[in-house]
Design a protein around this motif. Structure first.
Motif, PDB file in Angstrom:
ATOM      1  N   ASP A 164     -14.748  11.462  -0.064  1.00 21.24           N
ATOM      2  CA  ASP A 164     -14.911  10.100   0.462  1.00 21.24           C
ATOM      3  C   ASP A 164     -14.531   9.030  -0.546  1.00 21.24           C
ATOM      4  OD1 ASP A 164     -15.566  10.592   3.022  1.00 21.24           O
ATOM      5  OD2 ASP A 164     -17.715  10.188   2.848  1.00 21.24           O
ATOM      6  N   ALA A 165     -15.110   9.109  -1.759  1.00 18.45           N
ATOM      7  CA  ALA A 165     -14.888   8.058  -2.756  1.00 18.45           C
ATOM      8  C   ALA A 165     -13.416   8.000  -3.168  1.00 18.45           C
ATOM      9  CB  ALA A 165     -15.770   8.302  -3.984  1.00 18.45           C
ATOM     10  N   THR A 166     -12.809   9.160  -3.357  1.00 16.43           N
ATOM     11  CA  THR A 166     -11.390   9.199  -3.726  1.00 16.43           C
ATOM     12  C   THR A 166     -10.524   8.621  -2.626  1.00 16.43           C
ATOM     13  OG1 THR A 166     -11.683  11.136  -5.137  1.00 16.43           O
ATOM     14  CG2 THR A 166      -9.471  10.742  -4.287  1.00 16.43           C
ATOM     15  N   LEU A 167     -10.828   8.980  -1.382  1.00  9.70           N
ATOM     16  CA  LEU A 167     -10.043   8.501  -0.246  1.00  9.70           C
ATOM     17  C   LEU A 167     -10.135   6.987  -0.120  1.00  9.70           C
ATOM     18  CD1 LEU A 167      -8.274   9.478   2.064  1.00  9.70           C
ATOM     19  CD2 LEU A 167     -10.332   9.677   3.478  1.00  9.70           C
ATOM     20  N   VAL A 168     -11.327   6.450  -0.314  1.00  5.78           N
ATOM     21  CA  VAL A 168     -11.503   4.996  -0.236  1.00  5.78           C
ATOM     22  C   VAL A 168     -10.661   4.305  -1.302  1.00  5.78           C
ATOM     23  CG1 VAL A 168     -13.143   3.119  -0.609  1.00  5.78           C
ATOM     24  CG2 VAL A 168     -13.774   5.041   0.842  1.00  5.78           C
ATOM     25  N   ARG A 169     -10.711   4.812  -2.531  1.00  5.78           N
ATOM     26  CA  ARG A 169      -9.958   4.154  -3.596  1.00  5.78           C
ATOM     27  C   ARG A 169      -8.458   4.261  -3.371  1.00  5.78           C
ATOM     28  NH1 ARG A 169      -9.238   5.103  -9.960  1.00  5.78           N
ATOM     29  NH2 ARG A 169      -8.327   3.066 -10.371  1.00  5.78           N
ATOM     30  N   LEU A 170      -7.993   5.424  -2.963  1.00  9.49           N
ATOM     31  CA  LEU A 170      -6.561   5.584  -2.712  1.00  9.49           C
ATOM     32  C   LEU A 170      -6.093   4.665  -1.592  1.00  9.49           C
ATOM     33  CD1 LEU A 170      -6.170   9.460  -3.000  1.00  9.49           C
ATOM     34  CD2 LEU A 170      -5.364   7.737  -4.621  1.00  9.49           C
ATOM     35  N   ALA A 171      -6.913   4.555  -0.560  1.00 12.74           N
ATOM     36  CA  ALA A 171      -6.552   3.667   0.552  1.00 12.74           C
ATOM     37  C   ALA A 171      -6.520   2.213   0.098  1.00 12.74           C
ATOM     38  CB  ALA A 171      -7.548   3.841   1.702  1.00 12.74           C
ATOM     39  N   GLU A 172      -7.494   1.812  -0.706  1.00 14.82           N
ATOM     40  CA  GLU A 172      -7.520   0.436  -1.215  1.00 14.82           C
ATOM     41  C   GLU A 172      -6.294   0.141  -2.062  1.00 14.82           C
ATOM     42  OE1 GLU A 172     -11.154   0.217  -3.347  1.00 14.82           O
ATOM     43  OE2 GLU A 172     -12.374  -0.330  -1.594  1.00 14.82           O
ATOM     44  N   GLU A 173      -5.972   1.044  -2.991  1.00 14.68           N
ATOM     45  CA  GLU A 173      -4.854   0.788  -3.903  1.00 14.68           C
ATOM     46  C   GLU A 173      -3.511   0.841  -3.183  1.00 14.68           C
ATOM     47  OE1 GLU A 173      -5.157  -0.359  -6.845  1.00 14.68           O
ATOM     48  OE2 GLU A 173      -7.332  -0.171  -6.839  1.00 14.68           O
ATOM     49  N   LEU A 203       2.396   5.188   4.101  1.00 14.59           N
ATOM     50  CA  LEU A 203       1.272   5.819   3.403  1.00 14.59           C
ATOM     51  C   LEU A 203       0.001   5.000   3.548  1.00 14.59           C
ATOM     52  CD1 LEU A 203       3.107   6.940   0.146  1.00 14.59           C
ATOM     53  CD2 LEU A 203       2.035   8.468   1.813  1.00 14.59           C
ATOM     54  N   ALA A 204       0.120   3.683   3.459  1.00 12.66           N
ATOM     55  CA  ALA A 204      -1.055   2.816   3.614  1.00 12.66           C
ATOM     56  C   ALA A 204      -1.651   2.972   5.006  1.00 12.66           C
ATOM     57  CB  ALA A 204      -0.663   1.367   3.349  1.00 12.66           C
ATOM     58  N   LEU A 239      -3.702  14.884   2.905  1.00  9.36           N
ATOM     59  CA  LEU A 239      -2.392  14.499   2.399  1.00  9.36           C
ATOM     60  C   LEU A 239      -1.534  15.746   2.243  1.00  9.36           C
ATOM     61  CD1 LEU A 239      -3.443  12.004  -0.434  1.00  9.36           C
ATOM     62  CD2 LEU A 239      -2.270  11.383   1.681  1.00  9.36           C
ATOM     63  N   THR A 240      -0.305  15.682   2.686  1.00 18.51           N
ATOM     64  CA  THR A 240       0.628  16.776   2.438  1.00 18.51           C
ATOM     65  C   THR A 240       1.095  16.713   0.991  1.00 18.51           C
ATOM     66  OG1 THR A 240       2.583  15.477   3.025  1.00 18.51           O
ATOM     67  CG2 THR A 240       1.418  16.616   4.832  1.00 18.51           C
ATOM     68  N   GLY A 241       1.757  17.756   0.541  1.00 21.48           N
ATOM     69  CA  GLY A 241       2.294  17.754  -0.814  1.00 21.48           C
ATOM     70  C   GLY A 241       3.274  16.614  -1.038  1.00 21.48           C
ATOM     71  N   ALA A 242       4.128  16.349  -0.046  1.00 19.79           N
ATOM     72  CA  ALA A 242       5.101  15.261  -0.168  1.00 19.79           C
ATOM     73  C   ALA A 242       4.398  13.913  -0.245  1.00 19.79           C
ATOM     74  CB  ALA A 242       6.062  15.291   1.015  1.00 19.79           C
ATOM     75  N   GLU A 243       3.319  13.739   0.540  1.00 18.33           N
ATOM     76  CA  GLU A 243       2.583  12.471   0.511  1.00 18.33           C
ATOM     77  C   GLU A 243       1.896  12.275  -0.836  1.00 18.33           C
ATOM     78  OE1 GLU A 243       1.567  12.192   5.314  1.00 18.33           O
ATOM     79  OE2 GLU A 243       0.209  13.233   3.923  1.00 18.33           O
ATOM     80  N   ARG A 244       1.369  13.334  -1.398  1.00 22.75           N
ATOM     81  CA  ARG A 244       0.752  13.231  -2.733  1.00 22.75           C
ATOM     82  C   ARG A 244       1.799  12.823  -3.764  1.00 22.75           C
ATOM     83  NH1 ARG A 244      -3.969  17.579  -3.968  1.00 22.75           N
ATOM     84  NH2 ARG A 244      -4.604  18.073  -1.859  1.00 22.75           N
ATOM     85  N   ASP A 245       2.962  13.483  -3.709  1.00 20.36           N
ATOM     86  CA  ASP A 245       4.028  13.153  -4.662  1.00 20.36           C
ATOM     87  C   ASP A 245       4.440  11.695  -4.540  1.00 20.36           C
ATOM     88  OD1 ASP A 245       3.968  15.742  -5.561  1.00 20.36           O
ATOM     89  OD2 ASP A 245       5.742  16.380  -4.418  1.00 20.36           O
ATOM     90  N   ASP A 246       4.544  11.216  -3.302  1.00 22.36           N
ATOM     91  CA  ASP A 246       4.924   9.818  -3.092  1.00 22.36           C
ATOM     92  C   ASP A 246       3.872   8.880  -3.672  1.00 22.36           C
ATOM     93  OD1 ASP A 246       7.262  10.515  -1.832  1.00 22.36           O
ATOM     94  OD2 ASP A 246       6.467  10.273   0.200  1.00 22.36           O
ATOM     95  N   LEU A 247       2.603   9.202  -3.449  1.00 20.30           N
ATOM     96  CA  LEU A 247       1.535   8.352  -3.974  1.00 20.30           C
ATOM     97  C   LEU A 247       1.523   8.359  -5.499  1.00 20.30           C
ATOM     98  CD1 LEU A 247      -1.378   9.120  -1.480  1.00 20.30           C
ATOM     99  CD2 LEU A 247      -0.294   6.899  -1.871  1.00 20.30           C
TER     100      LEU A 247
END
Length: 486
Positions: A435-444, A376-377, A303-311
């Motif tokens: 892995d676990a963080t990425l899965v949860r972020l993608a789900e949410e 983002l999704a 994730l870029t900084g901008a993508e993190r901020d958006d999330l």
């Protein structure tokens, strides 16, 4: 509030999580075990300390002050040390022991015993307590004196000196006020719900005591608060509603905060608090996903900084991004505008002036936010597929459809031009670490996308945004009118 279980002696639990205060548990245990209090008396002490006494949580402190005033007269105390000695005497932990000790003594002026207990006769109808009531109040006195490893012992002892100097009703009333402030500060420092209760009361008042609310209730509450001159951030108010909803669910309703019903009237309240409230108090629900994002390593640049901020903007109100997506949109669009105004006022420069920002002309539309959430999704779903492709080396035994999906992910990987994606081995290790963080972020994020699509079908986004821009612009203009030239 940690392990406040009347039936288990408040023994500190091994199941530690940041939401409960071990210091409070230890303070209660010290008094309860030292005085060998009964189950009922332990429960009473816990309720007083935690403020679960309705309708007036300070009434036991008022009683304690008058009990000490009566004892100061009865015993002819010379200074506060004599009262401290009485309060810390384990021989006065039982009603029969107190009755035996005092009944054989000559009472001082303005105080008497009447067979049932102690009476302070100081004008009016006076004040009285039973022997068992006095035993409980002395336990409370010991708690106040010895809590926090006696950190406040000298201060409270000094108050008792003042009481002995003036042991009448005026002195008792003044001591009661001091004790109430003292215990309120203790609750704020050690009890999870204490800092939240004032916030909850305001929300409950706005909702007429109801637990349920909709997006427009959140907006309405914020507008009311803005009109008072407080100028809270819309994001902050929305986070308060997240916490309110979570606490309401955990406690089975917050009616006890607005009615004479106390927490102990709800069966099993200690167990439910012990099991669930830690998550609420240690880190409010609004922070959970944002914390995951802040903990992501910088490389590889999934994730870029901008993508993190958006999330963070979209997911900080967990679970509202999936249950109340309109509030999530309002926070992402107009919450950002309000943050810009606050930053401008704090720095005194940078970007458009306050009046320009308050017009919300630059607020991002809901349709644009929906498009950004969708992007983002899709990006996170793509990263998950790449993670799978990096993890699975032997694909011959896999179904043809799965092999095709992995081949597509490999093609995606070759097209990615981001830092840290050059070396396959390092990239695989980087993905494995999150892995676990990425899965949860993608789900949410996928759930956010679905919730926004459902919202758009029920309430077209462009008209909704136009109507909200008028509301927010008016609220900003009124709240920041005095600083429009800043």
């Amino acid at each position: 509030m940690r392990d406040l279980k009347a039936s288990q002696g408040f023994a500190p639990s091994e199941r530690m999580s940041g939401g409960y205060d071990e210091r409070c548990a230890a303070d209660l245990a010290n008094v309860s075990e030292g005085r060998d209090l009964s189950r009922e008396d332990r429960a009473w002490l816990a309720r007083v300390v935690t403020g679960a006494v309705r309708p007036n949580r300070d009434k036991p402190l008022w009683d304690l002050a008058h009990a000490l005033a009566a004892l100061a007269r009865f015993q002819g105390c010379r200074d506060g040390r004599d009262l401290v000695t009485l309060a810390l005497d384990p021989g006065l932990a039982r009603a029969d022991a107190i009755a035996a000790r005092l009944s054989g003594m000559r009472a001082g002026a303005g105080v008497a015993i009447d067979g049932r207990g102690l009476v302070l006769q100081d004008g009016g109808e006076g004040w009285r307590t039973t022997w068992s009531g006095l035993a409980r109040l002395l336990a409370l006195a010991e708690f106040v004196l010895t809590a926090e490893d006696l950190e406040q012992f000298a201060t409270v002892s000094g108050w008792l000196d003042d009481l002995v100097a003036e042991p009448g009703s005026d002195g008792a009333t003044f001591l009661a006020k001091r004790l109430a402030r003292h215990l309120a500060a203790y609750r704020n420092a050690h009890l999870p719900l204490a800092p939240l209760e004032r916030r909850f009361r305001a929300i409950l008042g706005f909702l007429d005591g109801q637990r349920s609310f909709v997006d427009d209730d959140i907006l309405g509450f914020w507008r009311n608060e803005m009109a008072t001159g407080e100028r809270p951030g819309f994001r902050t108010v929305a986070e308060h509603f997240v916490t309110f909803e979570a606490a309401s669910g955990l406690l089975g309703g917050l009616e006890s905060l607005s009615s004479p019903v106390s927490l102990d009237a709800a069966e099993g309240w200690e167990e439910r608090l012990d099991a669930s409230l830690a998550d609420l108090a240690a880190a409010e629900p609004a922070e959970a996903l944002a914390a995951l994002l802040s903990d992501l390593p910088n490389g590889p640049k999934i994730l870029t900084g901008a993508e993190r901020d958006d999330l963070v903007d979209f997911l900080r109100l967990e679970p509202f991004h999936r249950t109340r997506p309109l509030t999530a949109l309002r926070a992402a669009s107009f919450g950002r505008v309000q943050s810009g105004i606050a930053n401008r006022l704090r720095r005194g420069s940078g970007g458009g002036d306050v009046a320009e920002r308050a017009s919300c002309a630059e607020a991002e539309s809901y349709a644009a936010l929906q498009e950004r959430a969708g992007s983002l999704a899709k990006h996170l779903a793509r990263m998950l597929k790449i993670a799978a492709a990096l993890r699975i080396a032997d694909r011959d035994a896999l179904p043809a459809e799965t092999r095709a999906a992995l081949d597509a992910a490999e093609a995606d990987l070759r097209r990615v031009r981001r830092a840290g994606f050059e070396d396959r081995a390092e990239l695989a290790a980087g993905f494995a670490a999150v892995d676990a963080t990425l899965v949860r972020l993608a789900e949410e994020t996928g759930r956010l996308e679905q919730a926004l699509a459902a919202l758009a079908r029920q309430r077209p986004l462009e008209p909704a945004f136009a109507a909200d821009r008028v509301i927010f612009a008016q609220a900003f203009a009124e709240a920041y009118a005095g600083e429009a030239a800043a």
